[in-house]
Design an enzyme around this catalytic site. Structure first.
Site, short mmCIF file in Angstrom:
data_model
loop_
_atom_site.label_atom_id
_atom_site.label_comp_id
_atom_site.label_asym_id
_atom_site.label_seq_id
_atom_site.Cartn_x
_atom_site.Cartn_y
_atom_site.Cartn_z
N ARG B 12 0.16 4.01 -6.63
CA ARG B 12 -0.61 3.46 -7.74
C ARG B 12 -2.02 4.07 -7.81
O ARG B 12 -2.27 4.94 -8.64
CB ARG B 12 -0.70 1.92 -7.61
CG ARG B 12 -0.97 1.19 -8.93
CD ARG B 12 -2.38 1.28 -9.47
NE ARG B 12 -3.38 0.79 -8.52
CZ ARG B 12 -4.69 0.94 -8.70
NH1 ARG B 12 -5.15 1.57 -9.78
NH2 ARG B 12 -5.55 0.50 -7.80
N ASP B 13 -2.90 3.71 -6.91
CA ASP B 13 -4.29 4.18 -6.97
C ASP B 13 -4.33 5.70 -6.81
O ASP B 13 -5.17 6.38 -7.42
CB ASP B 13 -5.11 3.51 -5.85
CG ASP B 13 -6.60 3.54 -6.11
OD1 ASP B 13 -7.01 4.07 -7.15
OD2 ASP B 13 -7.36 3.03 -5.27
N HIS B 206 -11.06 -1.54 1.35
CA HIS B 206 -10.52 -0.44 0.56
C HIS B 206 -11.63 0.60 0.45
O HIS B 206 -12.54 0.44 -0.36
CB HIS B 206 -10.10 -1.00 -0.80
CG HIS B 206 -9.59 -0.01 -1.80
ND1 HIS B 206 -8.27 0.07 -2.16
CD2 HIS B 206 -10.23 0.95 -2.51
CE1 HIS B 206 -8.11 1.03 -3.07
NE2 HIS B 206 -9.28 1.58 -3.30
N HIS B 208 -13.14 4.60 0.10
CA HIS B 208 -12.92 5.97 -0.40
C HIS B 208 -13.69 6.94 0.49
O HIS B 208 -14.74 6.59 1.04
CB HIS B 208 -13.37 6.08 -1.86
CG HIS B 208 -12.38 5.49 -2.82
ND1 HIS B 208 -12.02 6.10 -3.99
CD2 HIS B 208 -11.65 4.36 -2.76
CE1 HIS B 208 -11.12 5.36 -4.62
NE2 HIS B 208 -10.88 4.30 -3.90
N CYS B 239 -11.63 11.11 -6.99
CA CYS B 239 -12.73 10.27 -7.40
C CYS B 239 -13.05 10.55 -8.86
O CYS B 239 -13.42 11.66 -9.20
CB CYS B 239 -13.94 10.57 -6.53
SG CYS B 239 -15.41 9.70 -7.07
N ASN B 248 -9.29 7.86 -2.19
CA ASN B 248 -8.91 6.91 -1.15
C ASN B 248 -8.87 7.59 0.21
O ASN B 248 -8.44 8.74 0.33
CB ASN B 248 -7.48 6.38 -1.41
CG ASN B 248 -7.40 5.56 -2.66
OD1 ASN B 248 -7.96 4.48 -2.74
ND2 ASN B 248 -6.71 6.09 -3.67
#
Lengths: 299, 299
Positions: B12-13, B206, B208, B239, B248
């Site tokens: 997903r992300d 979460h 990055h 990003c 991520n």
């Protein structure tokens, strides 16, 4: 704000591990730009056999360009593997040299074809002469946590080697986590043993970012009182043990981290990013420092 | 050994931020390989408007392939921005959904075109229905340390949003450091405020890796009791605020770190590296996880 000593190793440890060999003029431009960005400690070159390490074949020529121009404002050092290299460094005008060994017998054998004990005998004349000549000597220890041939290294072994280098006259010990495999708990275990016997002011940490652990390890070392770190602009250089992998922790990542953690580094990050952009052009490859890439593309 | 919950957000992300749009079949293969590598929590997709986010346009089709096959052994979740998305997720067989907001008004406005307060009103029917349907809801909070438009965010603001999500019925709060700019002291300051009011077992982090700080931040969170982290295979995704920069934190870097720090993740690193190699081929770009690159080239 407390100041952290950063030793920029791009011109030596970085370029030595790059495939492209830069001209002396290009190296001079690189160093000039590093100085303009605020670098105060630069490892400039290595006095080694040109047929063995052609990347460092112009040590004397480079020193002749750099030291007269910047020697009064920046601390330059060079690697000297033997007394002959030391004499060449002295003749070139260096006020600081570095000797190197490792904690692992297999690594030392493969790297400099000596046992660890033999490496000490080979250094002694360098330390003796440096003492006579008023030259500072830095002691590098490779494979302080893990060796590519022997695996895990005991902290007590690293301590033993560090103590011998200090007894011989080294002013600073650089603990090299050469293959970049360590995690913070391993750095903690190592430094706990080291710092029981050696003041933190005599210890530098030299981390590689091969597995992405460098900044976490630096945070750990910082927490334990270490205030001296090595890094290379853009993460120049690579890992001889993993093709394409990251080598030295990037100066950009280190400066970003330290500045946001509240420390002074003296280095201008935006200016440094421009230096690394120049090096990308000269080396014809992308550099992979995270902060460098983010800054380059965001501005 | 203590187990860490890793939520794999690559499908997903990760994929949502890739230029190349994969076929549903390719996504199914990706997820299958993730499951075979040991992933136990996977964020599979997002029920959003196809014209807005075409990368997630096949949410129902993908769920129809994945959930019947792996739904009994792996926890799958999906993002549901509104009640319509929730109904679609429910119809697709999900047992867990996620709602998202942010601590910053400007970010929430740009991202979901609501104020933070309005975002809560919009979630309420989802929480109400989920409660009725026995569906777990995860609450994502973006920009927990810093916002690309507003800069520094106060920890108290993040706490306020987290508490509201918990009151509404969220079973876990994911603190998203969306732009990857934070350093460990900032994570420490944030978690000190959060953990005074909320048990660590309800908090996920979460991070990055935009500036290379993710693993250091995870170490910080781990030290303070957090046992749940998001990551994406190979560092998939990027990003949106810095072209070409890391997104991520990579699952490879996270698993390498956690395993060497003495934690259990259930994920087989060598197997995961092969999944990321497959994704490099499918996306036709190099992935930049440090551990992935080192492992890929060393074996």
């Amino acid at each position: 704000m407390e100041t952290i000593k950063i030793t920029e190793v791009g011109p030596r440890d970085g370029l030595q591990n790059e495939k492209t060999i830069l001209s002396t003029q290009d190296k001079f431009e690189f160093v000039t730009r590093l100085v303009e960005s605020g670098a105060k400690h630069i490892e400039l070159t290595s006095f080694v056999r040109k047929d063995r390490i052609p990347q460092m074949g112009d040590a004397s020529e480079l020193a002749a360009m750099v030291l007269p121009k910047f020697g009064s404002q920046v601390h330059f050092s060079c690697l000297t593997p033997n007394p002959k290299g030391y004499e060449a460094a002295l003749a070139s005008g260096f006020k600081e040299v570095a000797v190197f060994t490792a904690t692992s017998e297999s690594f030392t054998k493969k790297n400099i074809n000596m046992t660890v004990l033999e490496s000490f005998s080979s250094f002694q004349p360098i330390f003796d002469n440096a003492n006579r000549d008023g030259i500072k000597v830095r002691g590098y220890i490779s494979t302080v946590v893990s060796c590519p041939y022997e695996g895990k290294i005991e902290p007590s072994k690293t301590l033993e080697v560090a103590e011998r280098l200090l007894e011989a006259g080294a002013y600073e010990i650089s603990l090299g986590e050469t293959i970049g495999v360590a995690v913070p708990t391993e750095i903690e275990a190592l430094l706990e043993v080291i710092l029981k016997k050696i003041p933190s002011s005599l210890i530098n940490c030299h981390f590689h970012d091969t597995y992405g652990m460098a900044i976490a390890n630096i945070k750990q070392a910082l927490t334990m009182g270490i205030r001296s770190f090595d890094s290379s602009a853009g993460g120049l250089g690579g890992c001889p043990y993993a093709k394409g992998a990251a080598g030295n922790v990037a100066t950009e990542d280190l400066v970003y981290f330290l500045t946001k953690e509240g420390y002074e580094t003296g280095i201008n990050l935006d200016s440094l990013v421009k230096v690394s952009q120049l090096m990308e052009t000269k080396l014809n490859r992308y550099l992979n420092s995270r902060t460098y890439i983010a800054k380059k593309n965001v501005g």
